[in-house]
Design a protein around this motif. Sequence first.
Motif: not given
Length: 381
Positions: A96-99, A228-230, A260-263
């Motif tokens: 969640d922090r990387k998000i 997309e958090p995966n 996460p995969l991508s925005l």
Amino acid sequence: MKRVAILVETALASGRNILAGISQYIREHDDWSVFHPTGYMGATDIAGLVDWDGDGIIARISDPAILKNLKAKNTHIVDVLGNVQKSPFPLVKCDDRKIGRMVAEHFIGNGHRHFAFLGFSSERWSFERQEAFGQSLEKEHGQVSLCHLNPRHQGPAHWHRNLDHVASWVEGLPKPCAMLVASDQFGPLAMKACERSGISIPEEISIVGVDNDQSFCELCRPQLSSIEPNHTRVGYEAARLLDALITDERTSETLLETPPLSLYTRGSSDTMAVSDPALVKAMRFIRQEACNGISVDHVAESAGVSRSVLQRRFKDQLGRTVGDIILSVKLRRARDMLAFTKISIPEIAERSGFNYQEYLNYIFKKHLSTTPVRFREEAGR
């Protein structure tokens, strides 16, 4: 055969994707018998396991009561939420922090200087996204404006109360502003609050959600950008870890976080931040009318400035021409229809303002190095 129970809700994309990851693991190993009690929000009520006796459980442990009841089952358990502090069970979750940091980078890259966050204060996943988002911005841009909803006050009965709360908040935000909503489920609420307050998206408030839940993202107008958090990987890794625990494999894994995969950038954040009122009007007009055959003169008239002044301001503040922006909106419209509908390509060319399939082909090859047919195939349509 290993007897495994799954307590994961399915009303949201996050839960459904966790189940997809678990299913993938099961297909690869084929020695699990799964019990998945359904109910409100899918399957989160421990009461569904009263008469169940098995080898392990994968659960989204949302509160201390569920934690207490799961402990009483005296079996192997893997948590896929992490909402309860000091849980004795291994945890697999998205990072969640990387998000939060990824969304902050997206907004900074679009030139934003004011930021906001809408979510829950009492949910760990929401708090971690908020905290990392704020920490990424605090040094250069100051504090993030916060608006918290009560997780107990969700659903239709509380819709208007929440709408009043969010609308009052967005009216006071500095403009332009970039908002992270902790989950896509808040996207329609945030956008309705902006609409009621006469606030333009994305020109005045740019919005990004989390989960890339198409049911929410595509419902919004403009469509909601989202991370997309995966969660599929979360489900797969949770199943792998539980399998190791059941078979007595030694493992020191107590916390796994999947990046996460991508925005996925859609209309709600696909613009540069501008404070010039004329540019705000121009960008709003382009977003609404680009596919209807508008010219630079039409845009200048809507903005209340001359053609030359408008072109100069676009170049100075956005580094692009008015024609560039019109083309980008038309191209995104065509891409969306190719990716998310089965409309014929000639009709897509007409609806997106390119008029002819041959011209649409030319634009795709020039700007995307592909063709509309190949783009649609890669999107799975």
